[in-house]
Design an enzyme around this catalytic site. Sequence first.
Site, PDB file in Angstrom:
ATOM      1  N   ARG A 146     -10.169  34.100  -8.474  1.00 21.80           N
ATOM      2  CA  ARG A 146      -9.803  33.162  -9.568  1.00 21.80           C
ATOM      3  C   ARG A 146      -9.543  31.596  -8.876  1.00 21.80           C
ATOM      4  O   ARG A 146     -10.365  30.595  -9.279  1.00 21.80           O
ATOM      5  CB  ARG A 146      -8.848  33.314 -10.471  1.00 21.80           C
ATOM      6  CG  ARG A 146      -9.066  34.592 -11.156  1.00 21.80           C
ATOM      7  CD  ARG A 146      -7.758  34.824 -12.198  1.00 21.80           C
ATOM      8  NE  ARG A 146      -8.059  36.254 -12.750  1.00 21.80           N
ATOM      9  CZ  ARG A 146      -7.095  37.142 -12.736  1.00 21.80           C
ATOM     10  NH1 ARG A 146      -5.990  37.191 -12.204  1.00 21.80           N
ATOM     11  NH2 ARG A 146      -7.374  38.387 -13.215  1.00 21.80           N
ATOM     12  N   ASP A 171     -15.212  37.475 -24.833  1.00 25.92           N
ATOM     13  CA  ASP A 171     -15.181  38.878 -24.654  1.00 25.92           C
ATOM     14  C   ASP A 171     -15.244  39.728 -26.023  1.00 25.92           C
ATOM     15  O   ASP A 171     -15.394  39.159 -27.040  1.00 25.92           O
ATOM     16  CB  ASP A 171     -13.542  38.980 -24.194  1.00 25.92           C
ATOM     17  CG  ASP A 171     -13.160  40.204 -23.721  1.00 25.92           C
ATOM     18  OD1 ASP A 171     -12.881  40.326 -22.281  1.00 25.92           O
ATOM     19  OD2 ASP A 171     -12.881  41.110 -24.446  1.00 25.92           O
ATOM     20  N   ASN A 229     -20.128  41.014 -27.596  1.00 28.66           N
ATOM     21  CA  ASN A 229     -20.614  41.723 -26.655  1.00 28.66           C
ATOM     22  C   ASN A 229     -21.512  40.921 -25.578  1.00 28.66           C
ATOM     23  O   ASN A 229     -22.500  40.345 -26.151  1.00 28.66           O
ATOM     24  CB  ASN A 229     -21.342  42.741 -27.181  1.00 28.66           C
ATOM     25  CG  ASN A 229     -21.830  43.839 -26.149  1.00 28.66           C
ATOM     26  OD1 ASN A 229     -22.192  43.754 -25.028  1.00 28.66           O
ATOM     27  ND2 ASN A 229     -21.904  45.047 -26.783  1.00 28.66           N
ATOM     28  N   ASP A 260     -16.900  39.200 -14.882  1.00 26.85           N
ATOM     29  CA  ASP A 260     -15.925  39.963 -14.532  1.00 26.85           C
ATOM     30  C   ASP A 260     -15.922  41.054 -15.346  1.00 26.85           C
ATOM     31  O   ASP A 260     -14.775  41.378 -16.397  1.00 26.85           O
ATOM     32  CB  ASP A 260     -14.683  39.149 -14.490  1.00 26.85           C
ATOM     33  CG  ASP A 260     -13.353  39.917 -14.248  1.00 26.85           C
ATOM     34  OD1 ASP A 260     -13.506  40.934 -13.382  1.00 26.85           O
ATOM     35  OD2 ASP A 260     -12.402  39.633 -14.375  1.00 26.85           O
ATOM     36  N   CYS A 284     -15.587  46.274 -10.285  1.00 29.06           N
ATOM     37  CA  CYS A 284     -14.167  46.875 -10.100  1.00 29.06           C
ATOM     38  C   CYS A 284     -14.074  48.400  -9.980  1.00 29.06           C
ATOM     39  O   CYS A 284     -13.141  49.054 -10.545  1.00 29.06           O
ATOM     40  CB  CYS A 284     -13.329  46.354 -11.014  1.00 29.06           C
ATOM     41  SG  CYS A 284     -13.647  46.494 -12.683  1.00 29.06           S
TER      42      CYS A 284
END
Length: 453
Positions: free
Chosen positions: A257, A295, A329, A357, A397
């Site tokens: 970040r 989000d 979405n 992310d 991730c």
Amino acid sequence: MRQLRPFPQVIVTKKAVRALNGGHPWVFEGEVLRMEGAPTDGREAQNGDVVDVMDEKGGYHGTGLISLLSKIRVRVVSRNANDRFDAAFWQRKVQWAWEHRKVTMGSLALPGCEPDTNCCRVIFSEADGFPGLVVDRYEDVLVAQVGTVGMQRLRPVIFPLLVDVLAADGQSIRGIYQRNDSPARAKEGLPLQKGYYDFSAPGAVAAEVRQLVSPAVCGLATPDSARVLAHENGIAFDLDLENSQKTGFFLDQKYNRRAVQHIARGRRVLDCFCHVGPFGLGAARAGAEFVRCVDVSQTAIDLARENARLNGLDVAPDGTPRMGFTCANVLEYLPRLREDRQLMQGEGGPFDLVVLDPPAFTKSRGTVRNAAHGYREINYEAMRLLPRGGYLATCSCSHFMTRDLLAKAIADAAHKANVQLMQVEERQQAPDHPILWGVPETHYLDFFIFRVV
């Protein structure tokens, strides 16, 4: 004459021995040939016990914690036959883990900001030698996730030691909040549970630990709130430890970040999969002209908006909006944004810095191909939005989606979008999430910053 050892024994295959010799700490169910009682007294292993791992010829390959209900049958915690596995052993391991955070993060704080160790991962499971235990620090509260029966049984040893080791270093901790609500606990036969650890309950502090820790630890009061005001990179976040994802925040991206902040000044930023807003708020703090956070979770969007207000980043002094928030979405939002110029303008675009992310698109080897398609498509859509000279920050991730697989998905996306990428940075998870060579599961986060040329 070889000294008899007091632990039950697990006799394993040659395959298991090869993996252990390569540095991996796991013995799988199918690699166990048989189990034998302790050489000293014949005691059989109970679930969560300390056991020795032996080959068929009697060679010693480590000592670990046994999980009788799990496919991962033994998790090795030491390869030193002289270790005693008492409270002093675990105290040393806690001290080593905390010292690593101080060494790798203690001097990295931004000028005028909080120490980076105020919010960090204190224990990272196998990487720190605590298999199945994750402990994150948020200011004066620790949040623990216990995923194995061995660590569950060791809480009266490890939890007081955590508080005491940090207190001895001048770090005040007022409680340990347990986020033991992962369905994975069922594989260990463990119940789901959330709430503060009660240090005053009978047996909450092991008798052998009381001799090592301050009396104040044994009488630690239980906090009455699971809300914490935490700080990262000079930004305050109101965290709900009870209901947020994971332990309350994603600490592994701290320095990624910060890397995005370095290129955000004067840019119009699209922060996708924003969660509670750390990438977007960091960009706004660094001087971005405008930031749009997106989000799929309305709860996350509401928290991100509140965190922007908390830090005074939502509007400029003249009342001009500096940040906007959209519940959508991302996989559907990006194509719509590209196709609808009016929507683009309404959302604050066009954008010249896009942050991706996403959550892990795969949690097993069997779904890696589908995950690669997902990463390729979101990166393709982001590249289509960016002008020449724009920047893309993107990551994965999931340890199953290896660095090379992610790089290929990004390269394929660039080819499909007919753009060329200039790599600015390649990064990984923060050092409080150490990568243990020989244990690929500990390397799960790969992060790239590109310029579209």
